[in-house]
Design an enzyme around this catalytic site. Structure first.
Site, PDB file in Angstrom:
ATOM      1  N   LYS A 399       0.834  -1.208   0.000  1.00  0.00           N
ATOM      2  CA  LYS A 399       0.000   0.000   0.000  1.00  0.00           C
ATOM      3  C   LYS A 399       0.864   1.252   0.000  1.00  0.00           C
ATOM      4  CE  LYS A 399      -1.656  -1.360   3.872  1.00  0.00           C
ATOM      5  NZ  LYS A 399      -2.426  -1.576   5.118  1.00  0.00           N
ATOM      6  N   THR A 432      -7.749   9.438   7.371  1.00  0.00           N
ATOM      7  CA  THR A 432      -7.159   8.174   6.929  1.00  0.00           C
ATOM      8  C   THR A 432      -6.981   7.204   8.091  1.00  0.00           C
ATOM      9  OG1 THR A 432      -4.971   9.141   7.197  1.00  0.00           O
ATOM     10  CG2 THR A 432      -5.915   9.192   4.983  1.00  0.00           C
ATOM     11  N   GLY A 434      -7.567   4.203  10.117  1.00  0.00           N
ATOM     12  CA  GLY A 434      -8.267   2.941   9.864  1.00  0.00           C
ATOM     13  C   GLY A 434      -8.391   2.532   8.414  1.00  0.00           C
ATOM     14  N   THR A 435      -7.700   3.232   7.514  1.00  0.00           N
ATOM     15  CA  THR A 435      -7.820   2.842   6.095  1.00  0.00           C
ATOM     16  C   THR A 435      -7.293   1.423   5.866  1.00  0.00           C
ATOM     17  OG1 THR A 435      -5.782   4.073   5.710  1.00  0.00           O
ATOM     18  CG2 THR A 435      -7.804   5.110   4.974  1.00  0.00           C
ATOM     19  N   GLY A 436      -6.185   1.096   6.565  1.00  0.00           N
ATOM     20  CA  GLY A 436      -5.598  -0.233   6.387  1.00  0.00           C
ATOM     21  C   GLY A 436      -6.525  -1.321   6.896  1.00  0.00           C
ATOM     22  N   CYS A 437      -7.125  -1.076   8.082  1.00  0.00           N
ATOM     23  CA  CYS A 437      -8.074  -2.048   8.661  1.00  0.00           C
ATOM     24  C   CYS A 437      -9.251  -2.241   7.707  1.00  0.00           C
ATOM     25  CB  CYS A 437      -8.613  -1.543   9.998  1.00  0.00           C
ATOM     26  SG  CYS A 437      -7.348  -1.186  11.219  1.00  0.00           S
TER      27      CYS A 437
HETATM   28  N1  LIG Z   1      -4.859  10.078   1.090  1.00  0.00           N
HETATM   29  C1  LIG Z   1      -5.169   8.949   0.462  1.00  0.00           C
HETATM   30  N2  LIG Z   1      -5.739   8.990  -0.765  1.00  0.00           N
HETATM   31  C2  LIG Z   1      -6.074   7.865  -1.413  1.00  0.00           C
HETATM   32  N3  LIG Z   1      -5.868   6.639  -0.916  1.00  0.00           N
HETATM   33  C3  LIG Z   1      -5.299   6.518   0.300  1.00  0.00           C
HETATM   34  C4  LIG Z   1      -4.909   7.663   1.047  1.00  0.00           C
HETATM   35  N4  LIG Z   1      -4.364   7.228   2.222  1.00  0.00           N
HETATM   36  C5  LIG Z   1      -4.425   5.889   2.203  1.00  0.00           C
HETATM   37  N5  LIG Z   1      -4.978   5.439   1.045  1.00  0.00           N
HETATM   38  C6  LIG Z   1      -5.244   4.051   0.691  1.00  0.00           C
HETATM   39  O1  LIG Z   1      -5.730   3.413   1.860  1.00  0.00           O
HETATM   40  C7  LIG Z   1      -5.228   2.090   1.973  1.00  0.00           C
HETATM   41  C8  LIG Z   1      -4.430   1.958   3.262  1.00  0.00           C
HETATM   42  O2  LIG Z   1      -3.103   2.346   2.985  1.00  0.00           O
HETATM   43  P1  LIG Z   1      -2.009   2.868   3.963  1.00  0.00           P
HETATM   44  O3  LIG Z   1      -2.402   4.186   4.505  1.00  0.00           O
HETATM   45  O4  LIG Z   1      -0.728   2.792   3.240  1.00  0.00           O
HETATM   46  O5  LIG Z   1      -2.021   1.751   5.082  1.00  0.00           O
HETATM   47  P2  LIG Z   1      -2.247   1.802   6.645  1.00  0.00           P
HETATM   48  O6  LIG Z   1      -3.561   2.449   6.891  1.00  0.00           O
HETATM   49  O7  LIG Z   1      -2.216   0.386   7.052  1.00  0.00           O
HETATM   50  O8  LIG Z   1      -1.099   2.572   7.178  1.00  0.00           O
HETATM   51  C9  LIG Z   1      -4.438   1.873   0.692  1.00  0.00           C
HETATM   52  O9  LIG Z   1      -5.285   1.331  -0.294  1.00  0.00           O
HETATM   53  C10 LIG Z   1      -4.002   3.274   0.299  1.00  0.00           C
HETATM   54  O10 LIG Z   1      -3.715   3.381  -1.069  1.00  0.00           O
HETATM   55  C1  LIG Z   2      -7.182  -1.341  17.324  1.00  0.00           C
HETATM   56  C2  LIG Z   2      -6.450  -0.821  16.145  1.00  0.00           C
HETATM   57  N1  LIG Z   2      -6.074  -1.668  15.154  1.00  0.00           N
HETATM   58  C3  LIG Z   2      -5.405  -1.204  14.072  1.00  0.00           C
HETATM   59  C4  LIG Z   2      -5.097   0.135  13.937  1.00  0.00           C
HETATM   60  C5  LIG Z   2      -4.336   0.618  12.730  1.00  0.00           C
HETATM   61  O1  LIG Z   2      -5.031   1.531  11.923  1.00  0.00           O
HETATM   62  P1  LIG Z   2      -4.736   1.769  10.349  1.00  0.00           P
HETATM   63  O2  LIG Z   2      -5.810   1.031   9.604  1.00  0.00           O
HETATM   64  O3  LIG Z   2      -4.880   3.259  10.188  1.00  0.00           O
HETATM   65  O4  LIG Z   2      -3.399   1.246   9.998  1.00  0.00           O
HETATM   66  C6  LIG Z   2      -5.509   1.003  14.980  1.00  0.00           C
HETATM   67  N2  LIG Z   2      -5.249   2.311  14.920  1.00  0.00           N
HETATM   68  N3  LIG Z   2      -6.187   0.488  16.063  1.00  0.00           N
HETATM   69 MG   LIG Z   3      -2.410  -0.335   8.913  1.00  0.00          MG
END
Ligand SMILES: Nc1ncnc2c1ncn2[C@@H]1O[C@H](COP(=O)(O)OP(=O)(O)O)[C@@H](O)[C@H]1O
Ligand SMILES: Cc1ncc(COP(=O)(O)O)c(N)n1
Ligand SMILES: [Mg+2]
Length: 715
Positions: A399, A432, A434-437
């Site tokens: 990602k 953003t 929780g986007t990963g979750c």
């Molecule tokens: N500002 C943004 N605009 C568009 N897509 C985003 C943005 N931030 C995160 N994403 C998307 O959200 C998902 C989570 O990515 P990321 O932020 O790298 O992971 P995490 O939340 O685990 O740190 C990915 O599909 C990423 O491309």
């Molecule tokens: C309980 C819990 N699990 C996971 C995440 C990671 O969040 P993200 O999706 O932004 O990486 C979080 N902030 N809290």
């Molecule tokens: Mg994450």
């Protein structure tokens, strides 16, 4: 649309509800009326079956049904190849034929009808399956498999298979299997779970008092039976944006039934994590075992694991109860920067990876998992993901959310490299959390619903981007806010709270804050304010401005032409006129000193800005055009007012006349009016138009910046 394996002509949903007609059961209302109602109710394929009719009657019926269906569903005929060909000759749309074991051979039908026809075959014994396997690929598209229960509509039917017999047959079949024979609504869920590509019904629709309602109920039963049961094993985030709370929302938003076993509790809000409590791992095990004893789990998503003991517990449970789909999001650090996994648990986590089908690390997590520095380029990230995939045996979705810059790409990577890259512009937002979750649990749900990984990622990304873009409006917390998991659903279901004009204006203005900051920092404006700008640069700028206004005026006139109300028509026409007046003044007051005016060519930034405006004018979409026109009012008033506050009223200032003109109260009033018209139009527009307007507004703002920046380079 997804194609079924072995059936290039059919898509996944085409076979879901298959109506086989019956003249006697249709009664006095007639077959055509039943078909019309059933197709309106959602039947996607209709088979005309009438063993008693003559070929001529079949032809006439096909012509009639083709007209009634009118492209809304596929039409096939039972058995009558010649009638099919004749009906087509008469202009009917007949998509194919269904043949029994004793009817004309499927190979002959295929060579006669060509590659585009749909050909179905009745099959119900292991010998039938052997014969199907021996056919050249592409001869048959689907199998009609039954009977499931004893039925009166096929008097000579073989011994019923029952659901279990059907399941065994479907598992061995190389082709999609439609279940047929005595099926009613109560069987639908079990048959779908047993691997049916669809259910074919006769009496359940033809004999129903209302075939439309009957079809709809059958399809609803089919749809809910496909609901994947998805378990999230993750931490709790009381602010609802990440962890199991985000997972349950994402799973629901993506058509799944969500369950959650909690690994850890966090005390957390949008600003950060202030505490973590890990309950005894025996209790996690108790949660997981309770589920496994009772529920067939279609997919698991694994999130926050807190430490090595939890990892060991999850690993030992998974080794016994591994469901068909496992997505592991190797959560280590929250968006806020707080640790969610003990540093000494990284090795334990690596050992868990081979139990997953898909890993979804962000860039920092990917670096840790391959024991390297965090990748600083996208190419390097993909190379790391490839190594991780080779080591773990799982696919890796890497990602790009943590890459700097304007892009937020993702890539699905296997042991041999990237399978597909998904480019995407970064959405400018702080929402953003929780986007990963959300991404990982949505992927588990869509994969369990039957999409392959490539499709699931493409689809889920579309949903997530829409949810990220809508997060800000939820106004949850002051840090990194959550996404709105249901933005699309609420919008399409008419549940969205309509935006206000004031809200739209504030949102758009906030959205271009980075552009406005960049403009403020340009040396051109700094030096204009302190008077140190060379006269030559200023004149260059004024000349470009005059050239710009000349054509800007014409796009304003076009907005007047498209305006829906007299007030707007007058406003844009008046603005167009004012532009020409100002343009002439610029010539007279500044540019013509020392002789006749010779205007230079348009600079690239001027051309680019005007092209954008002319493009919007040419499209003829009033909303988009006025959104594109707005930054020239708004940014100029904003910049002018501040310049004036800094440097105005000083007759000794070399640019005093110009600065005073831009702080003109009449221009400020026109700007307020323009903001009012544009934001009111956007607030009332449909979401797609509103989005296009916003994009046009942002593009023009960026052109404003580039226009000023070009002046910087001019000397
Ligand atoms: N500002 C943004 N605009 C568009 N897509 C985003 C943005 N931030 C995160 N994403 C998307 O959200 C998902 C989570 O990515 P990321 O932020 O790298 O992971 P995490 O939340 O685990 O740190 C990915 O599909 C990423 O491309
Ligand atoms: C309980 C819990 N699990 C996971 C995440 C990671 O969040 P993200 O999706 O932004 O990486 C979080 N902030 N809290
Ligand atoms: Mg994450």
């Amino acid at each position: 649309m997804t194609r079924l394996a072995g059936a290039g002509r059919l898509s996944r949903e085409d076979l879901a509800l298959y109506l086989v007609t019956d003249r006697a059961l249709s009664g006095p209302r007639g077959v055509a009326a039943v078909v019309d109602a059933a197709v309106t109710g959602g039947a996607r394929i209709v088979q005309l079956r009438d063993k008693q009719a003559t070929d001529a009657e079949i032809v006439a019926q096909l012509v009639e049904l083709s007209a009634v269906i009118d492209g809304r569903a596929l039409l096939v005929v039972d058995d009558r190849l010649e009638a099919l060909i004749e009906a087509r000759r008469q202009g009917a749309r007949v998509d194919g034929i269904h043949l029994g074991q004793s009817d004309a051979s499927v190979s002959a039908a295929r060579s006669l009808l060509g590659p585009d026809a749909i050909i179905g075959l009745t099959a119900n014994t292991p010998e039938h399956l052997d014969a199907v396997r021996a056919l050249p690929e592409g001869t048959v598209d689907y199998l009609g498999v039954g009977v499931i229960h004893p039925t009166t509509t096929k008097p000579d039917h073989p011994a019923p298979l029952g659901v279990a017999g059907f399941a065994a047959f479907a598992a061995a079949s190389p082709l999609p299997c439609v279940a047929i024979g005595g099926i009613d609504r109560d069987d639908v869920a079990a048959l779908r779970r047993a691997g049916a590509a669809g259910v074919a019904v006769v009496s359940a629709i033809c004999a129903a008092p209302d075939p439309r309602i009957a079809a709809r109920k059958l399809l609803r039963a089919w749809g809910s039976a496909g609901t994947p049961r998805v378990l999230s094993i993750a931490g709790s985030d009381p602010s609802g944006g990440a962890g199991i709370q985000a997972d349950l929302k994402s799973i629901a938003a993506n058509g799944g039934y969500g369950m959650a076993a909690i690994t850890a509790l966090t005390a957390q809000n949008t600003r950060g994590v202030s505490g973590v409590h890990v309950p005894p791992t025996e209790f996690l095990r108790a949660q997981l075992d309770a589920l496994a004893e009772d529920v067939r789990i279609d997919a698991v998503k694994i999130g926050m694991l807190a430490g090595a003991a939890v990892i060991a517990e999850v690993g030992s449970w998974l080794r016994v109860h591994r469901p068909p789909t496992v997505v592991l999001d190797p959560v280590m650090v929250a968006t806020s920067g707080d640790r969610l996994l003990d540093a000494d648990a990284e090795q334990a986590l690596r050992a868990l990876l081979p139990l997953a089908d898909l890993l979804t690390p962000n860039l920092p997590e990917l670096g840790v998992l391959v024991r390297e520095e965090q990748a600083t380029s996208w190419t390097a990230a993909i190379a790391q993901a490839q190594r991780l995939s080779a080591d773990s045996g799982a696919l890796v979705l890497v990602k790009g959310g943590h890459l700097g810059g304007d892009e937020a790409p993702d890539a699905l990577v296997g042991p041999a490299g990237a399978l597909r890259e998904y480019p995407g512009e970064r959405i400018r937002t702080r929402s953003t959390h929780g986007t990963g979750c959300s991404l990982s649990s949505a992927l588990a749900a869509r994969r369990a619903a039957g999409l392959d990984w490539l499709e699931a990622v493409a689809e889920v990304r579309g949903w997530l981007r829409e949810s990220i873009a809508a997060g800000h409006a939820l106004q949850v917390g002051s840090g990194h806010g959550p996404v709105n998991h249901f933005a699309g659903l609420w919008e399409r279901g008419g549940l969205a709270i309509p935006p206000t004009a004031e809200g739209v204006a504030a949102d758009w203005w906030d959205g271009i804050a980075p552009i406005r900051r960049a403009i403020d920092e340009l040396p051109f404006l700094r030096r204009l304010a302190d008077g140190s700008l060379p006269e030559r640069s200023f004149r260059w700028y004024l000349a470009q401005d005059a050239l710009y206004l000349h054509d800007y005026s014409r796009t304003l006139a076009e907005a007047s032409r498209l305006a829906p109300t007299a007030a707007e028509q007058a406003f844009w026409a008046h603005s167009a006129e004012q532009c020409v007046v100002v343009e002439l003044q610029l010539h007279e007051h500044r540019l013509s000193t020392g002789g006749a005016v010779v205007l230079p060519d348009q600079a690239p930034a001027t051309v680019a800005y005007l092209d954008h405006l002319r493009g919007a004018a040419f499209d003829g979409d009033y909303g988009v055009l006025i959104a594109a026109l707005l930054p020239c009012f708004w940014i100029y008033t904003d910049v002018g007012t501040r310049l004036h506050a800094e440097a105005g009223g000083d007759p000794a200032h070399p640019f005093a006349t110009w600065i005073d003109e831009y702080a003109d109260p009449a221009f400020a009033a026109a700007t307020q009016e323009a903001i009012g018209f544009v934001s009111a139009f956007a607030a009332a527009a449909d979401p797609v138009t509103r989005h296009r307007m916003r994009v046009a507004f942002e593009r023009s703002s960026e052109h404003e910046r580039a226009f000023f920046a070009a002046a910087d380079l001019s000397d």
